[in-house]
Design a protein around this motif. Structure first.
Motif, mmCIF file in Angstrom:
data_model
loop_
_atom_site.group_PDB
_atom_site.id
_atom_site.type_symbol
_atom_site.label_atom_id
_atom_site.label_comp_id
_atom_site.label_asym_id
_atom_site.label_seq_id
_atom_site.Cartn_x
_atom_site.Cartn_y
_atom_site.Cartn_z
ATOM 1 N N PRO B 113 0.507 -2.296 7.068
ATOM 2 C CA PRO B 113 0.920 -1.018 6.449
ATOM 3 C C PRO B 113 -0.207 0.001 6.362
ATOM 4 N N SER B 145 8.796 -2.979 7.685
ATOM 5 C CA SER B 145 8.790 -3.691 6.404
ATOM 6 C C SER B 145 7.344 -3.786 5.941
ATOM 7 N N PHE B 146 7.100 -3.555 4.684
ATOM 8 C CA PHE B 146 5.731 -3.737 4.185
ATOM 9 C C PHE B 146 5.806 -4.394 2.817
ATOM 10 N N TYR B 147 4.734 -5.042 2.460
ATOM 11 C CA TYR B 147 4.765 -5.890 1.266
ATOM 12 C C TYR B 147 3.764 -5.459 0.204
ATOM 13 N N LEU B 148 2.927 -4.498 0.528
ATOM 14 C CA LEU B 148 2.017 -3.934 -0.468
ATOM 15 C C LEU B 148 1.688 -2.510 -0.074
ATOM 16 N N HIS B 149 1.301 -1.722 -1.059
ATOM 17 C CA HIS B 149 0.796 -0.375 -0.793
ATOM 18 C C HIS B 149 -0.705 -0.512 -0.541
ATOM 19 N N PRO B 150 -1.147 -0.213 0.679
ATOM 20 C CA PRO B 150 -2.582 -0.399 0.956
ATOM 21 C C PRO B 150 -3.429 0.777 0.469
ATOM 22 N N ASN B 185 12.544 -5.143 -2.271
ATOM 23 C CA ASN B 185 11.271 -5.706 -2.730
ATOM 24 C C ASN B 185 10.577 -4.803 -3.753
ATOM 25 N N PHE B 186 10.682 -3.484 -3.550
ATOM 26 C CA PHE B 186 9.955 -2.564 -4.438
ATOM 27 C C PHE B 186 10.867 -1.945 -5.500
ATOM 28 N N MET B 235 10.781 -12.765 -3.134
ATOM 29 C CA MET B 235 10.645 -11.554 -2.313
ATOM 30 C C MET B 235 11.239 -11.818 -0.936
ATOM 31 N N VAL B 237 11.013 -11.514 3.153
ATOM 32 C CA VAL B 237 10.138 -11.304 4.308
ATOM 33 C C VAL B 237 11.036 -11.041 5.514
#
Lengths: 289, 313
Positions: B113, B145-150, B185-186, B235, B237
């Motif tokens: 991301p 798809s992303f799993y964190l805010h970088p 997820n968010f 969550m 994936v």
């Protein structure tokens, strides 16, 4: 470095760094600070403290998956003879070098380019007696001395199978001693210290015979990779033919190089070899021009 | 940039696991999608399979490693190879992801991301423009798809996608599953997300299946009964390893009603079922596609139900 560069450097390190997982698991804020991530960005990352670990797993899953698929037999043998060795080598590769190719399928070639000299050095050290022939500690299990030859042949079987389509051959004429010959592609002659081509694929405990082998590895018309074991003299002749030398000169030079008289037996053997290669679709004819 | 899509309907991502069987059976598909990275510089069986596929179905291409959000320079050798490949396959557009996948010359082989920042909009849009010029066909970017805010977000994902598309004047490869996965997820409103992205730029959509995992140790788990209470415990994936979820199909239908007949592709990369099962899923998506596009036609023509055929003529 810009903020974007710092963030991407941090994520790359988190994914491929050898000890990164333990480091960011223990102190994510410290890990981010060590990579110069600005505090407001660090705050966003700290909101999902366990997700960096997910990315590390996803990235490594893709890389290890393609290595396990393309070097499947090598992996099975390493697991049988030196458990954990391949994973440790992959860890080292990712940490020190990392994949450079945009094509996932080429990652196993990059891994083996990294691993082969390291494995060879360990095998040499073990046979020189500078290390125990048995495991020299939990981190360094003894490697089978033929494993690099085995891995290189397995990888070559794949790379020959997927090598780019060759250009159309030049105009052809009948084979004669004064003409260079034309062969199909892809093909390669390789030489190993161990007869790894003779090892049964499904027996991970089987060991190859220790004897030098010359192999012609080529792709047939049905796109299957084929392996033909050659005599040293046949390999010497073919290497010269593949380099574009005429048939007669190739035979004379190869016999000189191998200290073999160019007698009727050699002439008959060469005729049989060329006929066989013709039937296999490897020999196409002679250059017409 | 609006695309005139000659390809429409529902297609399937071509995968090695079933390529022999599908080339033998040649089922009716609107198109197939391939990843150039799997074919560029490759001969033998793979190259022959591509030739055969090109004889049967229209091909569209979807790349994996352009690293449009990366800070490394765009790889000119890759772009040149890609341009030749696109000429060969006659793909009407090419898509790749709004993410980064290389750093320091190392290719991470994953879709990573990038932060939703104003400064990133211009930087990434410039790279997209240069990539589009290099490959010679329209380029569409896919929401990942992303799993964190970088990094600290300065806008929502949907706003970021919209601004990048606008600044780069590029197409949007709208991944409906990714939109739903991120929203779940968010915890944001996926319909609001869809209202924000530029649907008039959508050249193609993706749908796929996903899996639920436990947070932290990421063990494959069951889909929670109450999704609203799953956050923090479970969550999603984006595995492409399951059937398309009912919510994703419903979102696809709502979105197609707005966009009209945009081509839709089913992606399946893990736990690939027998081909008949995959084709049955394609047919289910076609039902959704037909229903939604008919509604779109009614709405856009302002005619009563049943007048679609006349309108088409």
């Amino acid at each position: 470095m810009t903020a974007s560069e710092r963030l991407q450097a941090m994520i790359a390190k988190a994914c491929f760094g050898k000890d990164a997982e333990a480091t960011f698991d223990a102190d994510l804020a410290g890990f981010l600070a060590a990579h110069g991530v600005p505090s407001e960005d660090a705050e966003a990352l700290l909101a999902s403290p366990r997700r960096l670990r997910l990315y590390r797993r996803l990235v490594r899953h893709n890389v290890t998956g393609v290595i396990a698929a393309i070097l499947e037999r090598t992996r099975a043998r390493l697991e049988a003879w030196a458990p954990g060795e391949l994973d440790r080598m992959i860890d080292g590769f990712l940490d020190e070098v990392g994949p450079r190719t945009p094509h996932l399928r080429d990652v196993p070639s990059e891994l083996l380019a990294f691993a082969a000299p390291r494995w060879r050095a360990r095998i040499r050290e073990a046979s020189d007696g500078s290390l125990s022939g048995q495991a020299s500690g939990a981190e360094r299990p003894a490697l089978p001395p033929w494993i690099v030859d085995y891995a290189e042949l397995e990888l070559l079987e794949f790379t020959i199978g997927v090598a780019p389509r060759p250009p159309a051959p030049p105009p052809l004429a009948d084979v004669s001693v004064e003409r260079p010959l034309v062969f199909s592609d892809p093909k390669r002659i390789v030489r190993f210290d161990w007869a790894v081509n003779r090892v049964p694929a499904d027996d991970v405990r089987a060991e190859p015979e220790r004897r030098p082998v010359d192999l012609l590895v080529y792709r047939d018309a049905e796109h299957r990779t084929r392996i033909l074991e050659l005599t040293p003299l046949a390999a010497a002749i073919l290497e010269r033919l593949f380099s574009g030398k005429p048939l007669g000169a190739s035979m004379v030079e190869a016999c000189e190089a191998k200290g073999h008289p160019l007698d009727d037996e050699v002439l008959a053997g060469a005729a049989r070899l060329l006929a066989d290669l013709g039937e296999r679709g490897v020999l196409l004819g002679a250059r017409a021009d | 940039m609006k695309q005139k899509n000659e390809i429409t309907g529902v297609g399937l991502g071509l995968r090695w696991e079933f390529i022999d069987e599908i080339l033998e059976r040649k089922p009716e598909l609107a198109f197939v999608e391939i990843s150039p990275e799997n074919y560029i510089g490759r001969g033998g069986w793979y190259d022959a399979a591509l030739e055969r596929a090109m004889d049967v179905w229209p091909i569209v291409t979807h790349g994996l490693t352009m690293s449009l959000g990366g800070v490394d320079p765009l790889r000119e050798d890759y772009l040149a190879d890609l341009r030749r490949f696109l000429e060969r396959t006659k793909s009407p557009w090419h898509s790749d992801h709004l993410c980064f996948s290389t750093y320091g010359g190392v290719v991470l082989h994953e879709l990573l991301p990038i932060p939703f920042k104003r400064s990133e909009v211009a930087r990434v849009a410039d790279r997209i423009k240069r990539a589009q010029d290099a490959i010679g066909v329209p380029l569409a970017i896919e929401n990942v798809s992303f799993y964190l805010h970088p990094g600290k977000p300065e806008m929502t994902e949907a706003e970021f996608v919209a601004r990048v598309c606008e600044a780069a004047d590029c197409g949007l490869m709208l991944d409906v599953n990714n939109a739903w996965v991120n929203a779940t997820n968010f915890g944001w409103d996926v319909d609001e997300w869809m209202r924000t992205v530029p649907l008039d730029r959508v050249v193609q959509m993706h749908v796929a299946g996903h899996d639920w995992f436990t947070e932290g140790d990421f063990v494959l788990g069951e889909r929670p009964a109450d999704l609203s209470k799953a956050r923090g415990e479970m969550m999603i994936v984006d595995t492409h390893g399951n059937d398309v979820a009912a919510e994703v199909l419903a979102l696809l239908e709502r979105t197609l009603e707005k966009t009209g007949p945009v081509p839709v592709l089913l992606e399946r990369d893990q736990s690939i079922p027998p081909l008949d099962v995959l084709l049955a899923e394609v047919r289910r998506i076609e039902e959704v596609w037909n229903r939604a596009c008919a509604r779109h036609l009614r709405q856009s023509s302002g005619r009563p139900a049943g007048a679609e055929e006349a309108a088409r003529r």
